[in-house]
Design an enzyme around this catalytic site. Structure first.
Site, PDB file in Angstrom:
ATOM      1  N   HIS A 182       0.974   6.221   1.921  1.00 57.67           N
ATOM      2  CA  HIS A 182       1.803   7.140   2.708  1.00 57.67           C
ATOM      3  C   HIS A 182       2.752   7.967   1.853  1.00 57.67           C
ATOM      4  O   HIS A 182       3.194   9.038   2.267  1.00 57.67           O
ATOM      5  CB  HIS A 182       2.592   6.379   3.769  1.00 57.67           C
ATOM      6  CG  HIS A 182       1.718   5.839   4.853  1.00 57.67           C
ATOM      7  ND1 HIS A 182       0.961   6.657   5.671  1.00 57.67           N
ATOM      8  CD2 HIS A 182       1.448   4.587   5.242  1.00 57.67           C
ATOM      9  CE1 HIS A 182       0.283   5.912   6.518  1.00 57.67           C
ATOM     10  NE2 HIS A 182       0.552   4.649   6.276  1.00 57.67           N
ATOM     11  N   HIS A 198      -5.724   3.464  -1.489  1.00 56.58           N
ATOM     12  CA  HIS A 198      -7.068   3.721  -0.953  1.00 56.58           C
ATOM     13  C   HIS A 198      -7.496   5.115  -1.389  1.00 56.58           C
ATOM     14  O   HIS A 198      -6.946   6.111  -0.937  1.00 56.58           O
ATOM     15  CB  HIS A 198      -7.010   3.620   0.578  1.00 56.58           C
ATOM     16  CG  HIS A 198      -8.339   3.726   1.252  1.00 56.58           C
ATOM     17  ND1 HIS A 198      -8.508   3.470   2.591  1.00 56.58           N
ATOM     18  CD2 HIS A 198      -9.579   4.063   0.792  1.00 56.58           C
ATOM     19  CE1 HIS A 198      -9.780   3.636   2.926  1.00 56.58           C
ATOM     20  NE2 HIS A 198     -10.444   4.012   1.845  1.00 56.58           N
ATOM     21  N   HIS A 227      -3.360  -5.111   7.714  1.00 58.10           N
ATOM     22  CA  HIS A 227      -3.512  -4.018   8.663  1.00 58.10           C
ATOM     23  C   HIS A 227      -2.629  -4.212   9.882  1.00 58.10           C
ATOM     24  O   HIS A 227      -2.756  -5.184  10.602  1.00 58.10           O
ATOM     25  CB  HIS A 227      -4.959  -3.791   9.110  1.00 58.10           C
ATOM     26  CG  HIS A 227      -5.202  -2.331   9.385  1.00 58.10           C
ATOM     27  ND1 HIS A 227      -4.815  -1.722  10.532  1.00 58.10           N
ATOM     28  CD2 HIS A 227      -5.713  -1.357   8.601  1.00 58.10           C
ATOM     29  CE1 HIS A 227      -5.106  -0.435  10.458  1.00 58.10           C
ATOM     30  NE2 HIS A 227      -5.646  -0.182   9.295  1.00 58.10           N
ATOM     31  N   GLU A 248      -8.527   0.013  -2.727  1.00 57.38           N
ATOM     32  CA  GLU A 248      -9.328  -0.007  -1.498  1.00 57.38           C
ATOM     33  C   GLU A 248     -10.332   1.117  -1.589  1.00 57.38           C
ATOM     34  O   GLU A 248      -9.984   2.237  -1.969  1.00 57.38           O
ATOM     35  CB  GLU A 248      -8.434   0.253  -0.286  1.00 57.38           C
ATOM     36  CG  GLU A 248      -7.733  -0.949   0.228  1.00 57.38           C
ATOM     37  CD  GLU A 248      -6.877  -0.600   1.434  1.00 57.38           C
ATOM     38  OE1 GLU A 248      -7.128   0.418   2.102  1.00 57.38           O
ATOM     39  OE2 GLU A 248      -5.940  -1.342   1.684  1.00 57.38           O
ATOM     40  N   GLU A 294     -10.425 -10.077   2.928  1.00 52.55           N
ATOM     41  CA  GLU A 294      -9.142  -9.683   3.520  1.00 52.55           C
ATOM     42  C   GLU A 294      -9.370  -9.660   5.019  1.00 52.55           C
ATOM     43  O   GLU A 294     -10.184  -8.869   5.529  1.00 52.55           O
ATOM     44  CB  GLU A 294      -8.680  -8.308   3.015  1.00 52.55           C
ATOM     45  CG  GLU A 294      -7.355  -7.906   3.672  1.00 52.55           C
ATOM     46  CD  GLU A 294      -6.805  -6.564   3.204  1.00 52.55           C
ATOM     47  OE1 GLU A 294      -7.050  -6.184   2.030  1.00 52.55           O
ATOM     48  OE2 GLU A 294      -6.153  -5.896   4.020  1.00 52.55           O
ATOM     49  N   ARG A 328      -9.694   7.604  -0.760  1.00 54.14           N
ATOM     50  CA  ARG A 328     -10.660   7.955   0.284  1.00 54.14           C
ATOM     51  C   ARG A 328     -11.586   9.057  -0.219  1.00 54.14           C
ATOM     52  O   ARG A 328     -11.223   9.845  -1.092  1.00 54.14           O
ATOM     53  CB  ARG A 328      -9.934   8.425   1.547  1.00 54.14           C
ATOM     54  CG  ARG A 328      -9.104   7.351   2.220  1.00 54.14           C
ATOM     55  CD  ARG A 328      -8.545   7.861   3.533  1.00 54.14           C
ATOM     56  NE  ARG A 328      -9.582   8.005   4.528  1.00 54.14           N
ATOM     57  CZ  ARG A 328      -9.814   7.127   5.507  1.00 54.14           C
ATOM     58  NH1 ARG A 328      -9.070   6.062   5.647  1.00 54.14           N
ATOM     59  NH2 ARG A 328     -10.793   7.339   6.353  1.00 54.14           N
ATOM     60  N   ASN A 331       0.851  -1.185   0.000  1.00 53.36           N
ATOM     61  CA  ASN A 331       0.000   0.000   0.000  1.00 53.36           C
ATOM     62  C   ASN A 331       0.893   1.244   0.000  1.00 53.36           C
ATOM     63  O   ASN A 331       1.739   1.414   0.888  1.00 53.36           O
ATOM     64  CB  ASN A 331      -0.882  -0.045   1.255  1.00 53.36           C
ATOM     65  CG  ASN A 331      -1.819   1.140   1.343  1.00 53.36           C
ATOM     66  OD1 ASN A 331      -1.411   2.274   1.151  1.00 53.36           O
ATOM     67  ND2 ASN A 331      -3.070   0.883   1.635  1.00 53.36           N
ATOM     68  N   ARG A 368      -7.477  12.429   1.081  1.00 56.07           N
ATOM     69  CA  ARG A 368      -6.396  12.949   1.925  1.00 56.07           C
ATOM     70  C   ARG A 368      -5.013  12.475   1.471  1.00 56.07           C
ATOM     71  O   ARG A 368      -4.023  13.086   1.767  1.00 56.07           O
ATOM     72  CB  ARG A 368      -6.615  12.596   3.393  1.00 56.07           C
ATOM     73  CG  ARG A 368      -6.436  11.140   3.704  1.00 56.07           C
ATOM     74  CD  ARG A 368      -6.457  10.900   5.183  1.00 56.07           C
ATOM     75  NE  ARG A 368      -7.786  11.000   5.736  1.00 56.07           N
ATOM     76  CZ  ARG A 368      -8.195  10.307   6.806  1.00 56.07           C
ATOM     77  NH1 ARG A 368      -7.357   9.520   7.422  1.00 56.07           N
ATOM     78  NH2 ARG A 368      -9.423  10.422   7.260  1.00 56.07           N
ATOM     79  N   THR A 382      -8.123   2.909   8.401  1.00 56.47           N
ATOM     80  CA  THR A 382      -9.286   2.026   8.534  1.00 56.47           C
ATOM     81  C   THR A 382      -9.242   1.348   9.902  1.00 56.47           C
ATOM     82  O   THR A 382      -8.229   0.784  10.293  1.00 56.47           O
ATOM     83  CB  THR A 382      -9.237   0.948   7.422  1.00 56.47           C
ATOM     84  OG1 THR A 382      -8.922   1.592   6.195  1.00 56.47           O
ATOM     85  CG2 THR A 382     -10.572   0.252   7.293  1.00 56.47           C
TER      86      THR A 382
HETATM   87  N1  PXP Z   1      -5.592  -3.485   4.331  1.00 57.64           N
HETATM   88  C1  PXP Z   1      -6.547  -2.544   4.445  1.00 57.64           C
HETATM   89  C2  PXP Z   1      -7.955  -2.904   4.087  1.00 57.64           C
HETATM   90  C3  PXP Z   1      -6.237  -1.247   4.877  1.00 57.64           C
HETATM   91  O1  PXP Z   1      -7.214  -0.317   4.984  1.00 57.64           O
HETATM   92  C4  PXP Z   1      -4.891  -0.927   5.163  1.00 57.64           C
HETATM   93  C5  PXP Z   1      -4.527   0.471   5.568  1.00 57.64           C
HETATM   94  O2  PXP Z   1      -4.717   1.325   4.506  1.00 57.64           O
HETATM   95  C6  PXP Z   1      -3.923  -1.929   5.014  1.00 57.64           C
HETATM   96  C7  PXP Z   1      -4.299  -3.211   4.618  1.00 57.64           C
HETATM   97  C8  PXP Z   1      -2.481  -1.680   5.287  1.00 57.64           C
HETATM   98  O3  PXP Z   1      -2.321  -1.419   6.651  1.00 57.64           O
HETATM   99  P1  PXP Z   1      -0.913  -0.926   7.200  1.00 57.64           P
HETATM  100  O4  PXP Z   1      -0.663   0.421   6.602  1.00 57.64           O
HETATM  101  O5  PXP Z   1      -1.115  -0.888   8.676  1.00 57.64           O
HETATM  102  O6  PXP Z   1       0.108  -1.923   6.748  1.00 57.64           O
END
Ligand code: PXP
Length: 240
Positions: A9, A42, A190, A69, A150, A44, A6, A48, A100
């Protein structure tokens, strides 16, 4: 087990200065070169971090697969149908949350989710539901037509004691096995990081993990030394 990354960031960092850098697409291409099998972002509702143009650019330029996402809203569904990611992961979204915070309540939102899944399927997009490791949520996910779940690993990742962590790990294992029996594909994500990934990686039913924060955060430190020395070199070589 495969790794999808992901890159939200990277967009957060870019947006902090309102400019173009660092570009999420550049991060995505590096992730692919380093072994990621997919790129996750994601979009959103408040935009953001990732923006619409990032998603379209990722769609065009990445060569692995795109996992979008998204919240279940008409606007985002219509964007997804135009982008056509390989996978849409439906997540609950609250405006004020930092990230999330938990899985979807598939049972309570069954009709809305079922409709969204059908709309996305119409455009050839596979659909995953982000869910807590709860049996009834998985059963309902299957009933309404999801291709994949997931499993939310947040509680496992945040567990404060080793016995709590073990309990959450067992729940994840049981749910992953249950979901596979229902013929649902299983991903997880997550809060996974360099200290807690190993036990999750032993769960054979989980095909893929989605990790963002830990990898982008580590990249800062793994890359900082080189970034500083490159600048030092430039300064030393300046002509007066
Ligand atoms: N899976 C989902 C559905 C998420 O919303 C997120 C955070 O955006 C992640 C995985 C990745 O989480 P992390 O950034 O804590 O690795």
């Amino acid at each position: 087990m495969r790794l999808a990354i992901n890159i939200d960031h990277v967009a957060t960092l870019r947006n902090a200065r309102g400019g173009k850098f660092p570009e999420p697409i550049q991060a995505a291409l590096i992730c692919e070169r380093a072994g990621a099998v997919g790129i996750v972002c994601h979009l959103r509702e408040d935009r953001r971090h990732i923006r619409d143009e990032d998603v379209f650019r990722l769609r065009q330029e990445i060569t692995t697969k795109l996992d979008l996402e998204m919240a279940v809203t008409p606007e985002i569904i219509s964007i997804a149908k135009r982008v056509k990611p390989e996978l849409a992961t439906l997540v609950p979204e609250k405006r004020k949350e930092l990230t999330t915070e938990g899985g979807l309540d598939v049972i309570r939102n069954s009709q809305q989710l079922k409709k969204a899944i059908a709309q996305l399927h119409d455009s050839g997009i596979a659909v995953s539901l982000f869910v807590d490791p709860v049996r009834e949520q998985i059963e309902e996910s299957k009933i309404i037509g999801a291709d994949m779940i997931e499993i939310h690993t947040g509680e496992y990742a945040d567990a404060r004691t080793s016995s709590a962590r073990k309990k959450y790990l067992q729940e994840i294992q049981i749910i992953a096995t249950f979901a596979r029996k229902l013929d649902l594909a299983v991903n997880a994500g997550h809060g996974l990081d360099y200290t807690n990934i190993k036990p999750i990686a032993t769960i054979g039913e989980i095909e893929e993990v989605s990790i963002g924060h830990a990898i982008i955060a580590r990249a800062v430190f793994v890359g900082l030394e080189r970034a500083v020395s490159e600048m030092v070199d430039l300064i030393k070589k300046r002509k007066t």
